[in-house]
Design a protein around this motif. Structure first.
Motif, PDB file in Angstrom:
ATOM      1  N   PRO A 143      -5.152   9.074   4.594  1.00  0.00           N
ATOM      2  CA  PRO A 143      -5.519   7.945   5.456  1.00  0.00           C
ATOM      3  C   PRO A 143      -5.251   6.604   4.780  1.00  0.00           C
ATOM      4  CG  PRO A 143      -7.475   8.915   4.481  1.00  0.00           C
ATOM      5  CD  PRO A 143      -6.323   9.797   4.080  1.00  0.00           C
ATOM      6  N   VAL A 144      -4.954   5.613   5.591  1.00  0.00           N
ATOM      7  CA  VAL A 144      -4.800   4.229   5.126  1.00  0.00           C
ATOM      8  C   VAL A 144      -5.804   3.387   5.906  1.00  0.00           C
ATOM      9  CG1 VAL A 144      -3.248   2.260   4.895  1.00  0.00           C
ATOM     10  CG2 VAL A 144      -2.355   4.582   4.650  1.00  0.00           C
ATOM     11  N   THR A 145      -6.670   2.677   5.201  1.00  0.00           N
ATOM     12  CA  THR A 145      -7.721   1.886   5.841  1.00  0.00           C
ATOM     13  C   THR A 145      -7.374   0.402   5.824  1.00  0.00           C
ATOM     14  OG1 THR A 145      -9.035   1.389   3.859  1.00  0.00           O
ATOM     15  CG2 THR A 145      -9.342   3.564   4.882  1.00  0.00           C
ATOM     16  N   GLY A 146      -8.194  -0.389   6.492  1.00  0.00           N
ATOM     17  CA  GLY A 146      -8.012  -1.829   6.517  1.00  0.00           C
ATOM     18  C   GLY A 146      -8.344  -2.504   5.215  1.00  0.00           C
ATOM     19  N   GLN A 147      -8.822  -1.741   4.234  1.00  0.00           N
ATOM     20  CA  GLN A 147      -9.103  -2.292   2.915  1.00  0.00           C
ATOM     21  C   GLN A 147      -8.040  -1.896   1.894  1.00  0.00           C
ATOM     22  OE1 GLN A 147     -11.839  -0.771   4.793  1.00  0.00           O
ATOM     23  NE2 GLN A 147     -11.959  -2.908   5.451  1.00  0.00           N
ATOM     24  N   ASP A 148      -7.167  -0.997   2.268  1.00  0.00           N
ATOM     25  CA  ASP A 148      -6.145  -0.542   1.323  1.00  0.00           C
ATOM     26  C   ASP A 148      -5.136  -1.640   1.033  1.00  0.00           C
ATOM     27  OD1 ASP A 148      -6.437   2.149   0.283  1.00  0.00           O
ATOM     28  OD2 ASP A 148      -6.385   2.804   2.372  1.00  0.00           O
ATOM     29  N   THR A 149      -4.630  -1.602  -0.198  1.00  0.00           N
ATOM     30  CA  THR A 149      -3.606  -2.535  -0.651  1.00  0.00           C
ATOM     31  C   THR A 149      -2.414  -1.736  -1.172  1.00  0.00           C
ATOM     32  OG1 THR A 149      -4.356  -2.620  -2.956  1.00  0.00           O
ATOM     33  CG2 THR A 149      -5.447  -4.113  -1.385  1.00  0.00           C
ATOM     34  N   LEU A 150      -1.362  -2.459  -1.517  1.00  0.00           N
ATOM     35  CA  LEU A 150      -0.219  -1.800  -2.158  1.00  0.00           C
ATOM     36  C   LEU A 150      -0.667  -1.051  -3.406  1.00  0.00           C
ATOM     37  CD1 LEU A 150       2.825  -1.291  -2.541  1.00  0.00           C
ATOM     38  CD2 LEU A 150       2.974  -3.527  -3.653  1.00  0.00           C
ATOM     39  N   GLU A 151      -1.593  -1.634  -4.154  1.00  0.00           N
ATOM     40  CA  GLU A 151      -2.046  -1.001  -5.391  1.00  0.00           C
ATOM     41  C   GLU A 151      -2.870   0.249  -5.122  1.00  0.00           C
ATOM     42  OE1 GLU A 151      -2.344  -4.399  -8.743  1.00  0.00           O
ATOM     43  OE2 GLU A 151      -3.762  -4.641  -7.091  1.00  0.00           O
ATOM     44  N   THR A 152      -3.765   0.228  -4.139  1.00  0.00           N
ATOM     45  CA  THR A 152      -4.575   1.427  -3.870  1.00  0.00           C
ATOM     46  C   THR A 152      -3.715   2.532  -3.261  1.00  0.00           C
ATOM     47  OG1 THR A 152      -5.292   0.643  -1.678  1.00  0.00           O
ATOM     48  CG2 THR A 152      -6.664   0.059  -3.582  1.00  0.00           C
ATOM     49  N   MET A 153      -2.753   2.156  -2.415  1.00  0.00           N
ATOM     50  CA  MET A 153      -1.837   3.165  -1.878  1.00  0.00           C
ATOM     51  C   MET A 153      -1.012   3.801  -2.994  1.00  0.00           C
ATOM     52  SD  MET A 153      -0.234   1.923   1.760  1.00  0.00           S
ATOM     53  CE  MET A 153       0.698   3.463   1.844  1.00  0.00           C
ATOM     54  N   THR A 154      -0.568   2.971  -3.921  1.00  0.00           N
ATOM     55  CA  THR A 154       0.228   3.491  -5.037  1.00  0.00           C
ATOM     56  C   THR A 154      -0.594   4.451  -5.884  1.00  0.00           C
ATOM     57  OG1 THR A 154       1.590   1.496  -5.087  1.00  0.00           O
ATOM     58  CG2 THR A 154       1.574   2.856  -7.075  1.00  0.00           C
ATOM     59  N   GLU A 155      -1.855   4.126  -6.116  1.00  0.00           N
ATOM     60  CA  GLU A 155      -2.733   5.028  -6.875  1.00  0.00           C
ATOM     61  C   GLU A 155      -2.873   6.371  -6.176  1.00  0.00           C
ATOM     62  OE1 GLU A 155      -6.411   2.981  -7.322  1.00  0.00           O
ATOM     63  OE2 GLU A 155      -5.608   1.461  -8.689  1.00  0.00           O
ATOM     64  N   THR A 156      -3.048   6.338  -4.865  1.00  0.00           N
ATOM     65  CA  THR A 156      -3.163   7.583  -4.096  1.00  0.00           C
ATOM     66  C   THR A 156      -1.886   8.410  -4.202  1.00  0.00           C
ATOM     67  OG1 THR A 156      -4.703   6.557  -2.531  1.00  0.00           O
ATOM     68  CG2 THR A 156      -3.565   8.547  -1.800  1.00  0.00           C
ATOM     69  N   ILE A 157      -0.745   7.746  -4.061  1.00  0.00           N
ATOM     70  CA  ILE A 157       0.542   8.442  -4.131  1.00  0.00           C
ATOM     71  C   ILE A 157       0.781   9.013  -5.524  1.00  0.00           C
ATOM     72  CG2 ILE A 157       3.041   8.045  -4.076  1.00  0.00           C
ATOM     73  CD1 ILE A 157       2.383   6.016  -1.751  1.00  0.00           C
ATOM     74  N   ARG A 158       0.408   8.261  -6.556  1.00  0.00           N
ATOM     75  CA  ARG A 158       0.601   8.741  -7.927  1.00  0.00           C
ATOM     76  C   ARG A 158      -0.291   9.944  -8.242  1.00  0.00           C
ATOM     77  NH1 ARG A 158       2.825   5.716 -12.125  1.00  0.00           N
ATOM     78  NH2 ARG A 158       1.070   6.225 -13.484  1.00  0.00           N
ATOM     79  N   ALA A 159      -1.369  10.106  -7.504  1.00  0.00           N
ATOM     80  CA  ALA A 159      -2.226  11.282  -7.683  1.00  0.00           C
ATOM     81  C   ALA A 159      -1.741  12.465  -6.850  1.00  0.00           C
ATOM     82  CB  ALA A 159      -3.669  10.940  -7.308  1.00  0.00           C
TER      83      ALA A 159
END
Length: 277
Positions: A143-159
């Motif tokens: 999921p992608v929320t209204g609080q997500d940023t490029l950095e938080t998305m990248t962290e999720t993808i890297r995991a």
């Protein structure tokens, strides 16, 4: 499983995961990076520490054919910018940071936020002649929320990506044979500078999406003749009685008035480069 690897440091955990899953890495391909926004130090360090040949030159058909003849079973690509040749018997798979077939292209994460989408994912697919169009081996959404940023998305993808890569090599032959065609999809061009630029008079929604979409990389706040690079910021709704563009300090943190809110700057630079906050 004997493999080759192509990529840079953004998805470096995939390379570690493939080794941990029992792969023998025969060669590493990367590309010259600016060492500001993109790095390849971890990838090249991995290769050098193990005596694995590596190159930052563009991969060729001859490279892949030589690997095939030497017993290499597959090439895994993760964030590799060059086109990988498809006129080779070597099976080539790519780790893509989007939920294909939506989000083909070089930089889907900020596009996901700019479009206001509520879901993204990681896809492992066959390398094909069309960019990011190959049959899908494995895929997992998040999921992608209204609080997500490029950095938080990248962290999720890297995991998520390393886990999928390790899963792929455990049953690679079966996944390759049963890969699912993508069908129709969407190619997202890399955002232009104009799409990364906003003013204090833009809507709060637009400013918020742009600031989040390029967090850690930088978006551009245009203030008349001056432009600030917003590396990290936050849009605060409400409480703005000052005209858009008004600057104030709150507990030492610069804030610019917007239409109906404020932009809090945690890290910014002048457009020419000097540190602002």
């Amino acid at each position: 499983m004997k493999i080759a690897y192509a990529g840079f440091d953004l998805l470096y955990p995939c390379l570690e995961a493939l080794e941990a899953a029992g792969c023998e890495v025969m060669r590493v391909f990367t590309y010259p990076t600016d060492n500001v926004y993109e790095f390849n130090r971890q990838v090249t360090g991995f290769a050098e520490a193990r005596g694995i040949p590596w190159t930052d030159a563009r991969v060729t058909s001859a490279d892949l054919n030589a690997l095939w003849e030497a017993g290499c079973e597959a090439l895994f690509s993760a964030g590799y910018i060059y086109r990988i040749p498809v006129d080779t018997p070597l099976r080539c798979a790519n780790v893509h940071p989007a939920l294909l077939p939506l989000g083909r292209g070089p930089w889907p994460m900020p596009c996901t936020i700019l479009r206001g989408l509520s879901e993204s994912g990681v896809t492992i697919h066959k390398v094909a002649a069309g960019l990011d169009t190959g049959d899908i081996l494995l895929q997992e959404p998040f999921p992608v929320t209204g609080q997500d940023t490029l950095e938080t998305m990248t962290e999720t993808i890297r995991a998520l990506a390393p886990r999928l890569a390790a899963q792929a090599v455990q049953s690679f032959d079966q996944l390759w044979e049963k890969a699912v065609p993508q069908g129709e999809g969407e190619y997202w061009k890399e955002p232009t500078e104009e799409e990364m630029t906003f003013t204090p008079w833009d809507s709060l929604e637009r400013v918020d999406r742009i600031v989040r979409a390029f967090a850690g990389y930088g978006s551009f706040l245009r203030l008349g003749e001056e432009t600030l690079t917003v590396v990290r910021g936050e849009v605060i709704h409400g409480g703005a009685e000052a005209p858009p563009g008004t600057l104030r300090l709150e507990h030492g943190i610069p804030q610019y008035a917007l239409k109906g809110g404020w932009l809090r700057l945690y890290e910014s630079q002048t457009h020419e480069g000097g540190n602002q906050a």
